[in-house]
Scaffold this motif. Sequence first.
Motif, PDB file in Angstrom:
ATOM      1  N   LEU A   1       0.845  -1.786   0.157  1.00  0.00           N
ATOM      2  CA  LEU A   1       0.073   0.140  -0.244  1.00  0.00           C
ATOM      3  C   LEU A   1       0.717   1.314   0.254  1.00  0.00           C
ATOM      4  O   LEU A   1       0.807   1.839  -0.611  1.00  0.00           O
ATOM      5  CB  LEU A   1      -0.781   0.106   1.295  1.00  0.00           C
ATOM      6  CG  LEU A   1      -1.677   1.752   1.344  1.00  0.00           C
ATOM      7  CD1 LEU A   1      -2.426   1.880   0.720  1.00  0.00           C
ATOM      8  CD2 LEU A   1      -2.015   1.635   2.937  1.00  0.00           C
ATOM      9  N   ASP A   2       1.993   1.311   1.080  1.00  0.00           N
ATOM     10  CA  ASP A   2       2.720   2.327   0.791  1.00  0.00           C
ATOM     11  C   ASP A   2       3.531   3.089  -0.078  1.00  0.00           C
ATOM     12  O   ASP A   2       4.040   3.854  -0.755  1.00  0.00           O
ATOM     13  CB  ASP A   2       3.888   2.422   2.419  1.00  0.00           C
ATOM     14  CG  ASP A   2       2.125   2.836   3.288  1.00  0.00           C
ATOM     15  OD1 ASP A   2       0.839   3.243   3.608  1.00  0.00           O
ATOM     16  OD2 ASP A   2       2.616   2.800   4.784  1.00  0.00           O
ATOM     17  N   VAL A   3       3.709   1.959  -0.896  1.00  0.00           N
ATOM     18  CA  VAL A   3       4.515   1.958  -1.935  1.00  0.00           C
ATOM     19  C   VAL A   3       4.154   3.282  -2.828  1.00  0.00           C
ATOM     20  O   VAL A   3       4.468   4.347  -3.237  1.00  0.00           O
ATOM     21  CB  VAL A   3       4.771   0.915  -2.994  1.00  0.00           C
ATOM     22  CG1 VAL A   3       5.167   1.581  -4.223  1.00  0.00           C
ATOM     23  CG2 VAL A   3       5.660  -0.459  -2.180  1.00  0.00           C
ATOM     24  N   THR A   4       2.695   3.021  -3.256  1.00  0.00           N
ATOM     25  CA  THR A   4       1.597   3.919  -3.733  1.00  0.00           C
ATOM     26  C   THR A   4       0.976   4.628  -2.788  1.00  0.00           C
ATOM     27  O   THR A   4       0.821   6.674  -3.468  1.00  0.00           O
ATOM     28  CB  THR A   4       0.192   3.364  -4.382  1.00  0.00           C
ATOM     29  OG1 THR A   4      -0.194   3.117  -3.544  1.00  0.00           O
ATOM     30  CG2 THR A   4       0.715   1.930  -4.959  1.00  0.00           C
ATOM     31  N   PHE A   5       0.617   4.849  -1.471  1.00  0.00           N
ATOM     32  CA  PHE A   5       0.839   6.347  -1.049  1.00  0.00           C
ATOM     33  C   PHE A   5       1.247   7.119  -0.744  1.00  0.00           C
ATOM     34  O   PHE A   5       0.667   8.622  -1.039  1.00  0.00           O
ATOM     35  CB  PHE A   5      -0.171   5.083   0.408  1.00  0.00           C
ATOM     36  CG  PHE A   5      -1.050   6.147   1.619  1.00  0.00           C
ATOM     37  CD1 PHE A   5      -2.171   6.779   1.295  1.00  0.00           C
ATOM     38  CD2 PHE A   5      -0.548   6.826   2.485  1.00  0.00           C
ATOM     39  CE1 PHE A   5      -3.358   7.627   1.791  1.00  0.00           C
ATOM     40  CE2 PHE A   5      -1.174   8.110   3.078  1.00  0.00           C
ATOM     41  CZ  PHE A   5      -3.196   8.218   3.090  1.00  0.00           C
ATOM     42  N   TYR A   6       2.642   7.069  -0.090  1.00  0.00           N
ATOM     43  CA  TYR A   6       2.923   7.722  -0.037  1.00  0.00           C
ATOM     44  C   TYR A   6       4.284   8.288  -1.630  1.00  0.00           C
ATOM     45  O   TYR A   6       4.544   9.143  -0.796  1.00  0.00           O
ATOM     46  CB  TYR A   6       4.567   7.559   1.608  1.00  0.00           C
ATOM     47  CG  TYR A   6       3.462   7.326   3.073  1.00  0.00           C
ATOM     48  CD1 TYR A   6       3.650   8.623   3.365  1.00  0.00           C
ATOM     49  CD2 TYR A   6       3.197   6.196   3.433  1.00  0.00           C
ATOM     50  CE1 TYR A   6       3.417   9.036   4.974  1.00  0.00           C
ATOM     51  CE2 TYR A   6       2.694   6.313   4.330  1.00  0.00           C
ATOM     52  CZ  TYR A   6       2.459   6.944   5.168  1.00  0.00           C
ATOM     53  OH  TYR A   6       1.976   7.488   6.288  1.00  0.00           O
ATOM     54  N   GLY A   7       4.498   7.271  -1.892  1.00  0.00           N
ATOM     55  CA  GLY A   7       4.591   8.220  -3.370  1.00  0.00           C
ATOM     56  C   GLY A   7       3.988   9.394  -3.928  1.00  0.00           C
ATOM     57  O   GLY A   7       4.865  10.062  -4.511  1.00  0.00           O
TER      58      GLY A   7
END
Length: 391
Positions: A249-255
């Motif tokens: 998830l965080d690969v995209t969310f924070y990216g």
Amino acid sequence: MKDAERWTWSAYTYQVVIVGAGFLADAYDLFVIDLVLSILHRLHPGGLESHAKSVIASATLVGAIFGQLTFGVLGDWIGRRWTFLATCFLIVAGAVMSGCVTWAEEGAMFGLVQQLALCRFLLGVGVGGEYPLAATIAAEGAPPGERGRFIAAVFSMQGWGMLLSCLMVLMLLDVGAPLEVVWRTVLIFGAIPSAAVIFIRSKMEETEMYKETHSEQRVPLSAHFREACGHIRQYWKPLVGTTMTWLLLDVTFYGTGSFKHRVSNSLQPGGVPGTAREEVWDEAVFATLCSCMAIPGYLLSVAFIDRLGRYNVQLWGFVAMAINFFAVAYLLGLDLPPSARWSMLMCFGFTFLFSNFGPNTTTFMLPAEVYPTMVRATCHGLSAAAGKLGA
């Protein structure tokens, strides 16, 4: 905390704010840096190099990983109360120090980038500690019938922090504050939510579930660590699930969240370049629109998480995010005229909505629910750290 079954609406809101204040500060501090980097790029002679932006943005994430792992273990060993208080002091110190860094001569060994990265690392340690502690306290402080909704409500404070970071920049620009004042003020302002709850958190008691599983005499850290490792070995399969889904998830969310200004330059209609203030204003408006599309996702999770179930919300949230990311990529390839680019903006905004009404909420909730009290904060910290590693 009191039994959630006896909470009035005002008491329920009060508990959400006290426990979730760190998440408001977390989202505010993690997402405001995007606009701060945009301002610094325009103020810095020759602009900030890409690696310098990455160092500043990543410093908070590295600190968060350290905080999640450290405070997860400490929360299970010495208790939730004092560790929950310590994270507040770290966030306040890191935020205030971030706004007080000084410009240095070109080529200085410890210039503004290095100073800001160090302060953001300290801030990140506090922000990271909030994850396992807030989730654990929320899970242990609410009865099973209210637990899912309460944890989701605590996590929804993240959405208001995202919105607040944008509104603060817009407000300061609107009153004519110089860009130098804007970026320093918005960084220091990140200390206020945590500072506001320090006194109240100091009055909190340990949760009943923690008291039941821990004796009054604290065992040595080595003994606690051995016992914790035994529990973790029993729960290694759920741990793989909670860590890997959060990482993906965080690969995209924070990216996308930490570098929205770059995304906005690609999606918004091009035009005649404006002044530095006008460009920052446009980027802040874009970030505000993204936040306004994200907040309904948090509210939908609060309303439906117990009705739909964690599995369905997480699975279909991932599916909806993937569809919208593919749509953005497809529309970018069509070379649409400026008047039609609103469709790309909508699809990009929907990625935030379905992230929050989906895996962004469930990845936070599940580690607080599936692990035993003895290692709840530790395993939540491990899961959250995997997410920040993906970020």
